[in-house]
Design an enzyme around this catalytic site. Sequence first.
Site, short mmCIF file in Angstrom:
data_model
loop_
_atom_site.label_atom_id
_atom_site.label_comp_id
_atom_site.label_asym_id
_atom_site.label_seq_id
_atom_site.Cartn_x
_atom_site.Cartn_y
_atom_site.Cartn_z
N CYS A 131 0.84 -1.15 0.14
CA CYS A 131 -0.05 0.15 0.12
C CYS A 131 0.89 1.32 0.13
O CYS A 131 0.52 2.17 -0.71
CB CYS A 131 -1.00 -0.08 1.20
SG CYS A 131 -0.16 -0.70 2.71
N HIS A 244 -2.97 6.26 4.56
CA HIS A 244 -1.54 6.42 4.90
C HIS A 244 -1.01 7.65 4.32
O HIS A 244 -1.49 8.12 3.11
CB HIS A 244 -0.75 5.53 4.07
CG HIS A 244 -1.00 3.79 4.69
ND1 HIS A 244 -1.52 3.52 5.80
CD2 HIS A 244 -0.38 2.74 4.16
CE1 HIS A 244 -1.55 2.36 5.88
NE2 HIS A 244 -0.69 1.72 4.96
#
Length: 338
Positions: A131, A244
Amino acid sequence: MSKAEFNVAVVGATGAVGNEMISVLEGRGFPVRDIRLLASKNSIGKKLSFRGKEVPVFELTADSFAGIDIALFSAGAARSLQFAPAAVRAGAVVVDNSSAFRMDPEVPLVVPEVNRHDIFTHKGIIANPNCSTIQMVVCLKPIHDAVGVKRVVVSTYQSVSGTGKRAIEELALQTRALLNMQEAVCNVYPHRIAFNCLPHIDSFTDSGYTKEEVKMMNETKKIMGDPAIAVTATTVRVPVFYSHSESVNVETHRKLSVERCRELLAGAPGVIVVDEPAKSGYPLASVAAGRDEVFVGRIREDRSIQNGLDMWIVSDNIRKGAALNAVQIAEIVAEEML
Ligand code: L14
């Protein structure tokens, strides 16, 4: 025979990423004929909704893949190593979200905005990158094409959803406990995550880097197709549920002005530039959550070197960082099958 619809399996269907894969397949109108939801024994009997119907979850076994055209795996590296070959043998193309095959030279590692064409070299398995890597390379690619990326220094601020549903619950329970003057219980992470930052994602290697850091360093070179790009990473868990954030320092071979960099990124597929510091405008985890795009801002010149830029990159780790990227790959695979 040409097919307009595909039988799709989701492996790890009851997990955070698996749930999102199902909803992204539905939301993007992926041409699904039948969906087969697979998970561990514990999930037998559960039902998940797809296009308004309740679909039962079956136990994942080596026999689960008869008649499946495309299998999306997100049940951890051990499950992928054990069952992806069975899926391929049954005739399915596997898009694997685990770290199991990412650095296998036989397996393409793909972010469609960056290296779409690597998909067509697959031998049954296509790996979905980590990710944190995905959102970074989506922004590095246009810079690399324009002026050449020499070195990247990245620090991440990663949400708990990457670890899964138990970690989401742990942050919520710890936060509630602490606000009620009770003790925080740690089951998932080695330390309290509520009101804390843990410089520790995945396990430590002998080098001193964590595996998450090593993944970012290796995967970036493979996806960008340039082993000469130097990357160093520090990956940190923060008490955020979704998305994130990353502080990314980029050293380039040739000079790139801040203005030109903003233009390049504004024109890049899947990227939204949010860079109006005077109006407190910059990418935020809270805004990126639930969205498909990668958000970039705080773009500024690094005054410590000749050719350097700093930026702040934010994206929903469960969507573009996992489920969406996997479904985008599946869409290209499906087109190829027609
Ligand atoms: O896909 O946030 O390699 O704990 C493994 C660690 C995904 C994130 C991967 C985490 C990662 C995960």
